[in-house]
Design a protein around this motif. Structure first.
Motif, short mmCIF file in Angstrom:
data_model
loop_
_atom_site.label_atom_id
_atom_site.label_comp_id
_atom_site.label_asym_id
_atom_site.label_seq_id
_atom_site.Cartn_x
_atom_site.Cartn_y
_atom_site.Cartn_z
N GLU A 72 30.70 -75.27 44.43
CA GLU A 72 29.76 -74.24 44.86
C GLU A 72 28.37 -74.60 44.40
O GLU A 72 28.06 -74.60 43.20
N LEU A 73 27.51 -74.93 45.34
CA LEU A 73 26.12 -75.26 45.01
C LEU A 73 25.34 -73.99 44.72
O LEU A 73 25.59 -72.95 45.33
N PRO A 74 24.39 -74.04 43.80
CA PRO A 74 23.61 -72.82 43.47
C PRO A 74 22.69 -72.43 44.62
O PRO A 74 22.13 -73.28 45.31
N LYS A 75 22.51 -71.12 44.82
CA LYS A 75 21.60 -70.61 45.84
C LYS A 75 20.20 -70.53 45.24
O LYS A 75 19.75 -69.48 44.79
N ALA A 76 19.52 -71.64 45.26
CA ALA A 76 18.15 -71.72 44.75
C ALA A 76 17.36 -72.64 45.66
O ALA A 76 17.92 -73.57 46.25
N ASN A 77 16.07 -72.35 45.78
CA ASN A 77 15.21 -73.18 46.63
C ASN A 77 15.00 -74.54 45.96
O ASN A 77 14.23 -74.67 45.01
N GLN A 78 15.72 -75.51 46.43
CA GLN A 78 15.64 -76.85 45.88
C GLN A 78 15.77 -77.86 47.01
O GLN A 78 16.19 -77.54 48.11
N LYS A 79 15.38 -79.08 46.74
CA LYS A 79 15.45 -80.12 47.75
C LYS A 79 16.90 -80.48 48.05
O LYS A 79 17.78 -80.38 47.19
N SER A 128 17.90 -69.94 49.10
CA SER A 128 18.03 -68.64 48.44
C SER A 128 18.24 -67.50 49.44
O SER A 128 18.57 -66.39 49.03
N SER A 129 18.06 -67.75 50.73
CA SER A 129 18.22 -66.70 51.73
C SER A 129 19.69 -66.38 51.95
O SER A 129 20.55 -67.27 51.95
N ASP A 130 19.98 -65.10 52.15
CA ASP A 130 21.35 -64.68 52.43
C ASP A 130 21.80 -65.09 53.83
O ASP A 130 22.99 -65.00 54.14
N PHE A 131 20.87 -65.51 54.66
CA PHE A 131 21.19 -65.89 56.04
C PHE A 131 21.25 -67.40 56.23
O PHE A 131 21.37 -67.88 57.35
N THR A 132 21.16 -68.15 55.15
CA THR A 132 21.35 -69.59 55.17
C THR A 132 22.75 -69.89 54.65
O THR A 132 23.02 -69.77 53.45
N LEU A 133 23.65 -70.23 55.55
CA LEU A 133 25.06 -70.45 55.20
C LEU A 133 25.41 -71.92 55.38
O LEU A 133 25.00 -72.54 56.37
N ARG A 134 26.19 -72.43 54.43
CA ARG A 134 26.60 -73.83 54.50
C ARG A 134 28.04 -73.94 54.01
O ARG A 134 28.38 -73.43 52.95
N ILE A 135 28.85 -74.59 54.79
CA ILE A 135 30.24 -74.87 54.42
C ILE A 135 30.60 -76.24 54.97
O ILE A 135 30.32 -76.54 56.12
#
Length: 451
Positions: A72-79, A128-135
């Motif tokens: 699980e990657l952290p939900k933070a604005n990162q590159k 960090s957005s709740d609407f950015t989903l990645r799986i």
């Protein structure tokens, strides 16, 4: 992503929503570059409905056994490169760099990488957005490696019958906290209850333990679609509440919504959500096609994947309908704002109309010429000055009126000429028709007389 920490008797997912800190640090992190940067879970399944936690060793199962490793990657604005470094840190070896890049890159993908089936539905945008989903997932016959951005609800599992919803819970309150706890009563917090009300499915404890790797793959895809459905449901509830508030006609509320640009932001989030669904529409059918050729993928899960694809398409239509509602509400607010501006302009025009005569009188009697009436300037030598200025002003006014009315006059002249030409053409055609008719009749009479 909150997964159950124990065996079949693990606690439900709703109770684990309280755990926000990273408490699971495997032994491998002692020599890693980013200790505690990601959450890691490792499970092994015996194929008979039982599962067990295991150490973070990326080995595959044997026989009917299979393993699941989740990051699980952290939900933070990162590159994105930093996320790739996190995965390299925890998945290499045995994974290679091409495996890592195929898992962490943005966009849809489904294909074979180094002999394993790899697919991803990673939407771009701020992490960090709740609407950015990645799986993303890497599937082999006896192992599954998944990577997600943040927590995916309902991804945990436990045997049927261990559900929180099957018991009679007590909602935590300040008065209840002072009471003595009797027996083994289940206590849930108020925000957990609100979360359960927005879910369109049961919480994680009702998920049966997968018996095959295909069950596990379908479970991951199903929870991804459930996550999207939960977000859509929250948006619908929020939109209904906003519409009820707007119906009350509160001036301050409408002004605040316009200042905060609430609906343009919501429309942007819906577009991001539509992009996630579009990626799923591209990837899931390809996953089904590639899994049909695998002997370890059961036919029941193939049918379930087809139903999941249809559900995703219906979800896309629902999101499009919500986007249209947001656009309609924003258009209504823009119309209300334009109406308010028009009212203010009306008041300003009324004030201008009141003070315009005063401005004209002040301008006339403030002219620095002779002969201004009622000022005592009766000298014959300068008496013609006022008349000359007024004459020039009238000429300029007539020229301006002519310039403004010239297009209308020109349009009337052109219309009159067209009507005149049309009338003339119609009269000529009528005369020609009557002339031909008369000639034809006389010729027939001559023929009959000759006979």
């Amino acid at each position: 992503m909150e997964l159950e920490e124990g065996g079949p008797n693990g606690e439900g997912e709703a109770e684990e929503m309280e755990k926000e800190n990273y408490t699971d640090i495997p032994m491998k992190e002692i020599r890693t570059r980013f200790p505690g940067a990601v959450r890691k879970k490792a499970y092994t399944f015996d194929g008979l409905g039982n599962y067990f936690t295991k150490e973070w060793h990326l080995n595959e199962g044997r026989g009917k056994e299979f393993c699941w490793y989740h990051v699980e990657l952290p939900k933070a604005n990162q590159k994105l490169a930093l996320s790739a470094q996190y995965l390299i840190d925890v998945l290499c070896p045995p994974l290679k760099l091409q495996d890592i890049l195929s898992l962490v890159s943005n966009g849809p993908f489904c294909g074979h990488v180094d002999g394993a089936l790899v697919f991803r539905v990673n939407s771009p945008g701020p992490a960090s957005s709740d609407f950015t989903l990645r799986i993303a997932a890497r599937v082999t016959e006896n192992s599954l490696i998944t990577v997600s951005l943040g927590r995916v609800p309902r991804l945990g599992f436990s045997p049927v019958g261990q559900s929180l919803l099957s018991e009679i819970p007590t909602v935590e309150s300040p008065s209840f906290a002072r009471e003595t706890k009797e027996g083994d009563a289940i206590v849930i917090k108020e925000h957990v209850l609100e979360f359960l009300l927005t879910m369109n499915h049961s919480e994680g404890a009702d998920n049966p333990v997968p018996c095959t790797i295909s069950n596990l793959v379908f479970h991951v895809l199903d929870t991804h679609v459930d996550h999207i459905q939960d977000i859509v449901t929250k948006l619908e509830i929020e939109l209904d509440a906003v519409e009820l508030e707007l119906d009350k006609g509160s001036f301050a509320l409408k002004k605040q919504m316009l200042d905060d640009r609430r609906f343009p932001k919501m429309h942007l989030n819906l577009q991001r959500l539509l992009q996630v669904i579009a990626y799923g529409e591209q990837v899931f059918p390809r996953v089904r096609e590639k899994c049909c050729t695998k002997s370890w993928f059961t036919s029941e899960d193939i049918v379930a994947l087809e139903e999941l694809i249809g559900r995703l398409r219906r979800l896309k239509e629902n999101v499009g309908f919500i986007a249209n509602r947001v656009t309609a509400i924003q258009a209504g607010l823009d119309s209300w704002q334009a109406e308010q501006i028009n009212k203010k302009l009306y008041y300003l025009s009324f004030l201008s109309m009141v003070f315009l005569p005063l401005s004209i009188i002040t301008g006339v009697f403030g002219m620095n010429v002779g002969g201004v009436p009622w000022t005592g300037q009766d000298d014959p030598a300068i008496k013609a000055g006022f008349r000359s200025v007024m004459f020039v002003s009238v000429v300029v006014l007539l020229l301006l009126l002519l310039c403004f009315t010239f297009p209308a006059i020109y349009a009337r002249i052109v219309t009159w000429r067209k009507k005149r030409a049309l009338r003339r053409s119609w009269s000529l055609n009528r005369k020609s028709f009557l002339k031909r008719t008369m000639k034809g009749g006389s010729h027939e009479r001559r023929v009959y007389t000759h006979l």
